[in-house]
Design a protein around this motif. Structure first.
Motif, PDB file in Angstrom:
ATOM      1  N   VAL A 108      40.665  44.126  49.138  1.00  0.00           N
ATOM      2  CA  VAL A 108      40.386  42.696  49.275  1.00  0.00           C
ATOM      3  C   VAL A 108      41.409  41.949  48.434  1.00  0.00           C
ATOM      4  N   VAL A 109      42.266  41.153  49.088  1.00  0.00           N
ATOM      5  CA  VAL A 109      43.352  40.485  48.372  1.00  0.00           C
ATOM      6  C   VAL A 109      43.151  38.970  48.279  1.00  0.00           C
ATOM      7  N   GLN A 110      42.209  38.441  49.029  1.00  0.00           N
ATOM      8  CA  GLN A 110      41.939  36.998  48.965  1.00  0.00           C
ATOM      9  C   GLN A 110      40.500  36.763  49.388  1.00  0.00           C
ATOM     10  N   VAL A 111      39.810  35.881  48.694  1.00  0.00           N
ATOM     11  CA  VAL A 111      38.415  35.574  48.997  1.00  0.00           C
ATOM     12  C   VAL A 111      38.227  34.073  49.061  1.00  0.00           C
ATOM     13  N   ALA A 112      37.434  33.623  50.029  1.00  0.00           N
ATOM     14  CA  ALA A 112      37.061  32.213  50.139  1.00  0.00           C
ATOM     15  C   ALA A 112      35.549  32.112  50.192  1.00  0.00           C
ATOM     16  N   ASP A 113      34.986  31.267  49.354  1.00  0.00           N
ATOM     17  CA  ASP A 113      33.549  31.069  49.191  1.00  0.00           C
ATOM     18  C   ASP A 113      32.902  32.349  48.654  1.00  0.00           C
ATOM     19  N   GLY A 114      31.636  32.577  48.996  1.00  0.00           N
ATOM     20  CA  GLY A 114      30.916  33.671  48.365  1.00  0.00           C
ATOM     21  C   GLY A 114      30.469  33.331  46.960  1.00  0.00           C
ATOM     22  N   HIS A 115      30.272  32.039  46.675  1.00  0.00           N
ATOM     23  CA  HIS A 115      29.969  31.594  45.323  1.00  0.00           C
ATOM     24  C   HIS A 115      28.477  31.542  45.017  1.00  0.00           C
ATOM     25  N   GLY A 116      27.666  32.086  45.909  1.00  0.00           N
ATOM     26  CA  GLY A 116      26.236  32.116  45.642  1.00  0.00           C
ATOM     27  C   GLY A 116      25.506  30.931  46.235  1.00  0.00           C
ATOM     28  N   TRP A 117      24.198  31.052  46.307  1.00  0.00           N
ATOM     29  CA  TRP A 117      23.362  30.079  47.031  1.00  0.00           C
ATOM     30  C   TRP A 117      23.421  28.684  46.421  1.00  0.00           C
ATOM     31  N   LEU A 118      23.645  28.572  45.112  1.00  0.00           N
ATOM     32  CA  LEU A 118      23.607  27.265  44.471  1.00  0.00           C
ATOM     33  C   LEU A 118      24.941  26.533  44.568  1.00  0.00           C
ATOM     34  N   LEU A 119      26.042  27.271  44.551  1.00  0.00           N
ATOM     35  CA  LEU A 119      27.363  26.659  44.461  1.00  0.00           C
ATOM     36  C   LEU A 119      28.204  26.821  45.718  1.00  0.00           C
ATOM     37  N   GLY A 120      27.746  27.580  46.687  1.00  0.00           N
ATOM     38  CA  GLY A 120      28.564  27.807  47.878  1.00  0.00           C
ATOM     39  C   GLY A 120      27.790  28.504  48.968  1.00  0.00           C
ATOM     40  N   ASP A 121      28.384  29.586  49.518  1.00  0.00           N
ATOM     41  CA  ASP A 121      27.790  30.323  50.642  1.00  0.00           C
ATOM     42  C   ASP A 121      27.511  29.399  51.822  1.00  0.00           C
ATOM     43  N   GLU A 122      28.466  28.511  52.096  1.00  0.00           N
ATOM     44  CA  GLU A 122      28.265  27.521  53.156  1.00  0.00           C
ATOM     45  C   GLU A 122      28.175  28.185  54.525  1.00  0.00           C
ATOM     46  N   GLY A 123      27.124  27.840  55.270  1.00  0.00           N
ATOM     47  CA  GLY A 123      26.906  28.428  56.579  1.00  0.00           C
ATOM     48  C   GLY A 123      26.116  29.720  56.555  1.00  0.00           C
ATOM     49  N   SER A 124      25.617  30.090  55.393  1.00  0.00           N
ATOM     50  CA  SER A 124      24.827  31.319  55.272  1.00  0.00           C
ATOM     51  C   SER A 124      23.383  31.099  55.697  1.00  0.00           C
ATOM     52  N   GLY A 125      22.624  32.190  55.719  1.00  0.00           N
ATOM     53  CA  GLY A 125      21.205  32.074  56.034  1.00  0.00           C
ATOM     54  C   GLY A 125      20.465  31.230  55.012  1.00  0.00           C
ATOM     55  N   VAL A 126      20.792  31.406  53.732  1.00  0.00           N
ATOM     56  CA  VAL A 126      20.152  30.599  52.692  1.00  0.00           C
ATOM     57  C   VAL A 126      20.537  29.130  52.841  1.00  0.00           C
ATOM     58  N   TRP A 127      21.819  28.879  53.115  1.00  0.00           N
ATOM     59  CA  TRP A 127      22.299  27.505  53.314  1.00  0.00           C
ATOM     60  C   TRP A 127      21.566  26.858  54.489  1.00  0.00           C
ATOM     61  N   ILE A 128      21.435  27.580  55.591  1.00  0.00           N
ATOM     62  CA  ILE A 128      20.758  27.043  56.771  1.00  0.00           C
ATOM     63  C   ILE A 128      19.273  26.836  56.491  1.00  0.00           C
ATOM     64  N   GLY A 129      18.629  27.810  55.818  1.00  0.00           N
ATOM     65  CA  GLY A 129      17.212  27.673  55.496  1.00  0.00           C
ATOM     66  C   GLY A 129      16.941  26.469  54.616  1.00  0.00           C
ATOM     67  N   ARG A 130      17.789  26.275  53.620  1.00  0.00           N
ATOM     68  CA  ARG A 130      17.628  25.124  52.735  1.00  0.00           C
ATOM     69  C   ARG A 130      17.818  23.819  53.507  1.00  0.00           C
ATOM     70  N   ALA A 131      18.823  23.793  54.390  1.00  0.00           N
ATOM     71  CA  ALA A 131      19.068  22.598  55.199  1.00  0.00           C
ATOM     72  C   ALA A 131      17.890  22.315  56.131  1.00  0.00           C
ATOM     73  N   ALA A 132      17.281  23.368  56.667  1.00  0.00           N
ATOM     74  CA  ALA A 132      16.142  23.193  57.563  1.00  0.00           C
ATOM     75  C   ALA A 132      14.950  22.588  56.834  1.00  0.00           C
ATOM     76  N   VAL A 133      14.670  23.082  55.623  1.00  0.00           N
ATOM     77  CA  VAL A 133      13.570  22.516  54.840  1.00  0.00           C
ATOM     78  C   VAL A 133      13.861  21.052  54.504  1.00  0.00           C
ATOM     79  N   SER A 134      15.082  20.769  54.089  1.00  0.00           N
ATOM     80  CA  SER A 134      15.451  19.392  53.750  1.00  0.00           C
ATOM     81  C   SER A 134      15.280  18.467  54.948  1.00  0.00           C
ATOM     82  N   ALA A 135      15.698  18.935  56.131  1.00  0.00           N
ATOM     83  CA  ALA A 135      15.577  18.111  57.335  1.00  0.00           C
ATOM     84  C   ALA A 135      14.118  17.847  57.676  1.00  0.00           C
ATOM     85  N   ALA A 136      13.264  18.859  57.502  1.00  0.00           N
ATOM     86  CA  ALA A 136      11.835  18.669  57.772  1.00  0.00           C
ATOM     87  C   ALA A 136      11.224  17.669  56.790  1.00  0.00           C
ATOM     88  N   LEU A 137      11.606  17.768  55.526  1.00  0.00           N
ATOM     89  CA  LEU A 137      11.090  16.832  54.535  1.00  0.00           C
ATOM     90  C   LEU A 137      11.555  15.402  54.821  1.00  0.00           C
TER      91      LEU A 137
END
Length: 282
Positions: A108-137
């Motif tokens: 692995v010579v270059q990495v983009a994102d992967g910074h964890g649920w609080l600071l990144g991981d954009e488009g991940s399952g956690v990111w989507i789940g959090r966005a879904a809860v926010s949208a419902a609220l």
């Protein structure tokens, strides 16, 4: 393959007890086998904090009664090795977390994102789940448009306060990775035509492809990995559409086979052995 084991997630950032899950998977994989015959191992782990992951993996390996010490690599490298025998390329992964990486000569010579649920991981399952809860609220308190996500979250509660309390309780119990269990709900609702959920997945797909393009031109294939991109999800469809024809995407297959192939390569540098382990046609 001599044995296989399954357990929960191993991300040291977002999972409550990753070491226990590694031990459970190893013990299940070794059921009925002689640990003394193990000559090496490769563990592909997700999450920030390589030093923490390495320490956790070593302790789990010993707790499972296995000799020696495993090599610990990024989960993206295992996903790449499980999909192709080419030494160079890239990986875009979306599962519980999200990350992209460029691979050169099996490193692995270059990495983009992967910074964890609080600071990144954009488009991940956690990111989507959090966005879904926010949208419902937002729908419940009038800040956002109506969405079927509210009905989908009814098992957690029917008021904003109840949903908030339930979500925080689940995260306290199981870790932030629990939010990823809500991603299938968003995917299902978006597939049925819900505009709010559809906008969440469109945003997720744009963020994931932008992360992948950060790697630039890399040669070799782009491996799409993680459950949200390897299963026939609505997110995967939208990511493929966003990628267009300017890449060489292939879908990851068996990460366990990828780890086995990397372990074999360390002992017997053979593309043919690698190909046989992952089931790739010559």
């Amino acid at each position: 393959m001599a044995g296989r084991g399954r357990a929960g997630g191993t991300n040291v950032v977002s999972v409550a007890d990753p070491a226990a899950n590694v031990v459970a998977a190893l013990r299940a994989a070794m059921d009925g086998l002689d640990p003394a015959r193990v000559v090496g191992g490769v563990l592909g782990l997700a999450g920030s904090g390589a030093e923490r992951a390495g320490l956790m993996a070593g302790e789990a390996w010993r707790s499972a009664g296995l000799p020696g010490r495993p090599s610990v690599v990024a989960d993206v490298l295992v996903a790449f090795a499980g999909a192709t025998t080419e030494p160079d390329g890239a990986v875009l992964l979306s599962g519980t977390g999200a990350v992209a990486a460029r691979i050169a000569e099996w490193e692995v010579v270059q990495v983009a994102d992967g910074h964890g649920w609080l600071l990144g991981d954009e488009g991940s399952g956690v990111w989507i789940g959090r966005a879904a809860v926010s949208a419902a609220l937002m729908a419940l308190d009038g800040r956002g448009g109506p969405t079927v996500l509210v009905d989908g979250l009814a098992p957690l509660g029917t008021s904003a306060d109840a949903i908030v309390s339930a979500v925080y309780a689940r995260i306290a119990e199981s870790g932030p990775a629990w939010l990823g269990t809500l991603a299938p709900l968003a995917d299902q609702v978006a597939r049925a035509g819900d505009q709010v959920a559809g906008a969440i997945l469109d945003d997720a797909a744009r963020r994931l492809t932008a992360t992948a393009r950060t790697l630039g031109r890399h040669g070799g294939p782009l491996v799409l990995a993680g459950s949200l991109l390897t299963e026939p999800t609505e997110l995967a469809r939208r990511v493929w559409a966003e990628l267009g024809d300017d890449t060489r995407p292939i879908t990851a297959r068996d990460g366990a086979a990828g780890a086995a192939a990397l372990a074999l390569r360390a002992a017997f540098p053979s593309a043919e052995l690698h190909r046989r382990v992952i089931g790739e046609s010559a």
